[in-house]
Design a protein around this motif. Structure first.
Motif, PDB file in Angstrom:
ATOM      1  N   ARG A 101      50.357  66.509  74.386  1.00 12.23           N
ATOM      2  CA  ARG A 101      49.441  65.872  73.442  1.00 12.23           C
ATOM      3  C   ARG A 101      50.076  65.653  72.072  1.00 12.23           C
ATOM      4  NH1 ARG A 101      44.156  65.015  73.794  1.00 12.23           N
ATOM      5  NH2 ARG A 101      44.066  66.295  75.664  1.00 12.23           N
ATOM      6  N   ALA A 102      50.774  66.672  71.544  1.00  8.48           N
ATOM      7  CA  ALA A 102      51.366  66.566  70.215  1.00  8.48           C
ATOM      8  C   ALA A 102      52.449  65.484  70.180  1.00  8.48           C
ATOM      9  CB  ALA A 102      51.954  67.904  69.787  1.00  8.48           C
ATOM     10  N   ALA A 103      53.323  65.476  71.206  1.00 16.04           N
ATOM     11  CA  ALA A 103      54.399  64.487  71.249  1.00 16.04           C
ATOM     12  C   ALA A 103      53.845  63.079  71.417  1.00 16.04           C
ATOM     13  CB  ALA A 103      55.370  64.810  72.385  1.00 16.04           C
ATOM     14  N   THR A 104      52.810  62.934  72.229  1.00 15.69           N
ATOM     15  CA  THR A 104      52.204  61.623  72.440  1.00 15.69           C
ATOM     16  C   THR A 104      51.565  61.108  71.153  1.00 15.69           C
ATOM     17  OG1 THR A 104      51.743  62.125  74.760  1.00 15.69           O
ATOM     18  CG2 THR A 104      50.476  60.339  73.757  1.00 15.69           C
ATOM     19  N   PHE A 105      50.884  61.980  70.444  1.00 14.61           N
ATOM     20  CA  PHE A 105      50.259  61.587  69.179  1.00 14.61           C
ATOM     21  C   PHE A 105      51.323  61.165  68.166  1.00 14.61           C
ATOM     22  CE2 PHE A 105      48.636  62.574  64.907  1.00 14.61           C
ATOM     23  CZ  PHE A 105      47.493  61.790  64.910  1.00 14.61           C
ATOM     24  N   ALA A 106      52.410  61.934  68.075  1.00 13.60           N
ATOM     25  CA  ALA A 106      53.499  61.592  67.159  1.00 13.60           C
ATOM     26  C   ALA A 106      54.119  60.250  67.524  1.00 13.60           C
ATOM     27  CB  ALA A 106      54.558  62.700  67.166  1.00 13.60           C
ATOM     28  N   ALA A 107      54.267  59.983  68.833  1.00  9.89           N
ATOM     29  CA  ALA A 107      54.828  58.713  69.285  1.00  9.89           C
ATOM     30  C   ALA A 107      53.915  57.544  68.896  1.00  9.89           C
ATOM     31  CB  ALA A 107      55.033  58.735  70.803  1.00  9.89           C
ATOM     32  N   LEU A 108      52.611  57.745  69.030  1.00  8.04           N
ATOM     33  CA  LEU A 108      51.661  56.686  68.687  1.00  8.04           C
ATOM     34  C   LEU A 108      51.685  56.388  67.192  1.00  8.04           C
ATOM     35  CD1 LEU A 108      48.598  57.695  70.896  1.00  8.04           C
ATOM     36  CD2 LEU A 108      50.153  55.775  71.233  1.00  8.04           C
ATOM     37  N   VAL A 109      51.755  57.428  66.378  1.00  9.39           N
ATOM     38  CA  VAL A 109      51.820  57.237  64.925  1.00  9.39           C
ATOM     39  C   VAL A 109      53.092  56.478  64.550  1.00  9.39           C
ATOM     40  CG1 VAL A 109      52.044  58.417  62.699  1.00  9.39           C
ATOM     41  CG2 VAL A 109      50.413  59.256  64.403  1.00  9.39           C
ATOM     42  N   THR A 110      54.205  56.859  65.173  1.00 13.99           N
ATOM     43  CA  THR A 110      55.481  56.191  64.896  1.00 13.99           C
ATOM     44  C   THR A 110      55.437  54.728  65.333  1.00 13.99           C
ATOM     45  OG1 THR A 110      56.617  58.303  65.272  1.00 13.99           O
ATOM     46  CG2 THR A 110      57.979  56.320  65.224  1.00 13.99           C
ATOM     47  N   LEU A 111      54.855  54.477  66.498  1.00 11.57           N
ATOM     48  CA  LEU A 111      54.751  53.107  67.001  1.00 11.57           C
ATOM     49  C   LEU A 111      53.873  52.258  66.089  1.00 11.57           C
ATOM     50  CD1 LEU A 111      55.315  50.983  69.159  1.00 11.57           C
ATOM     51  CD2 LEU A 111      53.399  51.906  70.486  1.00 11.57           C
ATOM     52  N   LEU A 112      52.773  52.829  65.633  1.00  9.54           N
ATOM     53  CA  LEU A 112      51.883  52.104  64.731  1.00  9.54           C
ATOM     54  C   LEU A 112      52.581  51.802  63.408  1.00  9.54           C
ATOM     55  CD1 LEU A 112      49.105  50.933  64.163  1.00  9.54           C
ATOM     56  CD2 LEU A 112      48.368  53.192  63.393  1.00  9.54           C
ATOM     57  N   LEU A 113      53.339  52.770  62.894  1.00  7.56           N
ATOM     58  CA  LEU A 113      54.075  52.570  61.649  1.00  7.56           C
ATOM     59  C   LEU A 113      55.104  51.461  61.815  1.00  7.56           C
ATOM     60  CD1 LEU A 113      54.891  53.435  58.769  1.00  7.56           C
ATOM     61  CD2 LEU A 113      56.397  55.152  59.805  1.00  7.56           C
ATOM     62  N   TRP A 114      55.853  51.512  62.896  1.00  8.21           N
ATOM     63  CA  TRP A 114      56.878  50.502  63.154  1.00  8.21           C
ATOM     64  C   TRP A 114      56.268  49.110  63.303  1.00  8.21           C
ATOM     65  CZ3 TRP A 114      57.890  47.515  67.645  1.00  8.21           C
ATOM     66  CH2 TRP A 114      59.111  46.849  67.650  1.00  8.21           C
ATOM     67  N   ALA A 155      65.184  52.995  57.764  1.00 13.16           N
ATOM     68  CA  ALA A 155      65.189  54.156  58.664  1.00 13.16           C
ATOM     69  C   ALA A 155      64.185  53.983  59.795  1.00 13.16           C
ATOM     70  CB  ALA A 155      64.885  55.429  57.870  1.00 13.16           C
ATOM     71  N   VAL A 156      62.993  53.482  59.465  1.00 13.67           N
ATOM     72  CA  VAL A 156      61.966  53.272  60.493  1.00 13.67           C
ATOM     73  C   VAL A 156      62.412  52.201  61.476  1.00 13.67           C
ATOM     74  CG1 VAL A 156      59.611  52.467  60.896  1.00 13.67           C
ATOM     75  CG2 VAL A 156      60.074  54.039  59.020  1.00 13.67           C
ATOM     76  N   GLN A 157      62.978  51.117  60.979  1.00  7.70           N
ATOM     77  CA  GLN A 157      63.420  50.034  61.856  1.00  7.70           C
ATOM     78  C   GLN A 157      64.489  50.514  62.845  1.00  7.70           C
ATOM     79  OE1 GLN A 157      61.463  47.582  62.132  1.00  7.70           O
ATOM     80  NE2 GLN A 157      62.355  45.827  61.086  1.00  7.70           N
ATOM     81  N   ILE A 158      65.394  51.366  62.385  1.00  3.58           N
ATOM     82  CA  ILE A 158      66.499  51.823  63.231  1.00  3.58           C
ATOM     83  C   ILE A 158      66.066  52.925  64.187  1.00  3.58           C
ATOM     84  CG2 ILE A 158      68.744  53.005  63.214  1.00  3.58           C
ATOM     85  CD1 ILE A 158      69.317  51.573  60.563  1.00  3.58           C
ATOM     86  N   ALA A 159      65.292  53.872  63.673  1.00  2.00           N
ATOM     87  CA  ALA A 159      65.034  55.095  64.443  1.00  2.00           C
ATOM     88  C   ALA A 159      63.743  55.089  65.245  1.00  2.00           C
ATOM     89  CB  ALA A 159      65.023  56.301  63.489  1.00  2.00           C
TER      90      ALA A 159
END
Length: 413
Positions: free
Chosen positions: A36-49, A18-22
Motif C-alpha cells: 500500500r505505501a509503495a503504491t501510494f508513493a508511486a501514484l503521487v510521483t506519477l501525478l507530479l510527473w 530531477a522529476v523529469q529524469i527520475a
C-alpha cells in the motif's frame, strides 16, 4: 522550470529536471515492490510527473494516469472489467469525435492527409478510393471495437481490429499511445499467463515479429518527428518493433490461458462516470485536451460539428506582438517549437500560454503585447476583441494551447 505546465504546477528548474529524469524509474521500482505505501508513493510521483508536462498532458499520459489510479485501489479480478470499460470508452469517444464533416468529408481530413503524406514520402500516389475511404474506415473500426468492449462481445475480433489500427498509428508516429493501450488490453482480455512464460515460450516468433515490425517502421515510418531520417528511422524501427512484439504477447496471453471472468466494482463505476464527464465537457466547450479527440480535426474554433453538434467553446485566445525583433534572451528561455509558432504570427495562444509569455517578457524587460481574440463566424477567422480587459492567468490547460489562425489549417489535437 517547465513552460506552461499542463496542470499549472511550476517547479524550480533543478526540481523539474530531477522529476523529469527520475520519476518513471522511481514509479517502476515502487510498483514492483508493491504494498500500500509503495503504491501510494508511486501514484503521487506519477501525478507530479504528469502535472508538470509542458503545454499539454498527452492523451497517453492521461490514459496511463487514470488507469493506474483506478487499478491501485482494486483487485486483479476487477481490473478485467475496469480495463474493458476504459478501452471501450476510449475507442467510442475517439470514433464519435471523428464523426464530423472536417474529418470524414473534407480534403483537410487528417486521415486522408496521413495516407497521402506516407505515400508521397515514397514518391507514390495513394489510390483515390483508398484515400477517400480511410476516414470512414478509422471511424468504423474505433466505434465497432469500442461497442464490442462495452458489451463484452467478441473481444478477440475487437482486439485484432484495434491492433491493426494501432499498428498504423505507430507507423505514423503514435507508438507510445499504442503501447499503453496494449497494457490495458492485456487486462481486458483476462489472460492469466505471465509475460515471463510467454517470452520464454515464443522466442523465435517474437524475434521474427520484431524484425518485420522494425523494418516496417524504418521503411515507412514518419521519421520527421525525430529530427533526421537516420535517427528517426532507427527510433521508429525500435518503437514499431516493440509494439508488434507486445501485440503478439497480449494476443498469446489470452489465446493460451484460462481467462478471468472479471468482476464489477466501484472502480468500474468510476471509469464510466469519469469518462462520461470527460465526454460531456468537450461538447460543452469547457475542455478539449485529454478528451481523446486527437486527430479528429476538432479544434476550439471552426466549422467542425461532432454528430451535427458544434462544441460551445468559451475560450479566449491571444495574438502575440513584440516590439522589434525577438530578444535572444527571450528566444533562449522559450521552447524552440513554441518560439517558432509564436514568431511566425500565424497562431494564437491560450490564456496559460499567454501568461507564461508575459512572465518571460517581464523577466527580460522586452516589449510584449497580448491582444485578445474572438472567432468571427462570418469572417471565418480570428479578429481582435475590442475594448477587452481579459486577464491572462496560469492554470490547467483545458483546450489546445496554440492553434493556427487559419480556419483551413487542420488541427491534430
Amino acid at each position: 522550470m517547465s513552460f506552461a505546465p499542463a496542470l499549472g504546477l511550476t517547479l524550480p528548474r533543478p526540481v523539474f529536471t530531477a522529476v523529469q529524469i527520475a520519476a518513471i524509474p522511481v514509479i517502476s521500482i515502487l510498483m514492483i515492490l508493491g504494498g500500500r505505501a509503495a503504491t501510494f508513493a508511486a501514484l503521487v510521483t506519477l501525478l507530479l510527473w504528469s502535472s508538470i508536462q509542458s503545454l499539454r498532458m498527452s492523451n497517453h499520459i492521461w490514459l496511463a494516469l487514470f488507469g493506474v489510479l483506478v487499478f491501485a485501489f482494486s483487485t486483479p479480478t476487477e481490473h478485467v472489467v475496469e480495463a474493458r470499460l476504459l478501452l471501450g470508452y476510449l475507442y467510442v469517444a475517439a470514433g464519435v469525435f471523428k464523426c464530423n464533416s472536417e474529418f470524414l468529408l473534407s480534403d483537410r481530413s487528417l486521415a486522408r492527409g496521413m495516407v497521402t503524406r506516407q505515400a508521397s514520402s515514397f514518391n507514390l500516389r495513394a489510390p483515390k478510393l483508398f484515400v477517400a475511404l480511410s476516414p470512414a474506415a478509422v471511424v468504423l473500426g474505433e466505434l465497432g471495437a469500442g461497442v464490442m468492449l462495452l458489451l463484452n462481445y467478441r473481444l478477440d475480433i475487437a482486439f485484432l481490429v484495434c491492433a491493426g489500427l494501432h499498428l498504423a498509428f505507430s507507423i505514423v508516429g503514435n507508438a507510445h499511445f499504442a503501447l499503453i493501450a496494449l497494457a490495458f488490453w492485456y487486462e481486458a482480455l483476462g489472460g492469466i499467463q505471465s509475460f515471463t512464460e510467454l517470452l520464454t515460450g515464443n522466442v523465435a516468433l517474437l524475434v521474427t515479429v520484431i524484425v518485420i515490425g522494425g523494418l516496417s517502421g524504418y521503411v515507412i515510418g514518419n521519421h520527421t518527428l525525430h529530427g533526421s531520417r537516420i535517427k528517426g528511422g532507427l527510433a521508429d524501427a525500435l518503437l514499431v518493433g516493440i509494439y508488434c512484439a507486445a501485440a503478439v504477447l497480449v494476443w498469446k496471453s489470452a489465446a493460451t490461458s484460462t481467462l478471468r471472468e472479471g468482476e464489477w466494482s466501484a472502480g468500474a463505476v468510476v471509469v464510466l462516470a469519469a469518462f462520461l464527464l470527460n465526454f460531456a465537457l468537450l461538447f460543452l466547450g469547457l475542455k478539449g485536451e485529454w478528451a481523446f479527440a486527437m486527430f479528429s480535426n476538432v479544434r476550439p474554433y471552426g466549422k467542425a460539428k461532432i454528430l451535427g453538434v458544434a462544441p460551445r467553446w468559451r475560450t479566449t485566445y491571444f495574438r502575440v506582438e513584440w516590439d522589434g525583433d525577438f530578444p535572444k534572451s527571450v528566444s533562449d528561455a522559450l521552447p524552440r517549437h513554441v518560439m517558432a509558432q509564436v514568431k511566425d504570427g500565424r497562431n494564437v495562444v491560450s490564456g496559460p500560454v499567454a501568461h507564461e509569455l508575459g512572465m518571460t517578457s517581464e523577466k527580460f524587460s522586452s516589449g510584449l503585447r497580448l491582444v485578445p481574440q474572438k472567432y468571427d463566424e462570418v469572417a471565418d477567422g480570428f479578429v481582435d476583441l475590442q475594448d477587452s480587459e481579459v486577464k491572462v492567468k496560469r492554470g490547467p490547460i483545458w483546450v489546445a494551447p496554440i492553434i493556427s489562425r487559419d480556419p483551413e489549417a487542420a488541427h491534430k489535437g
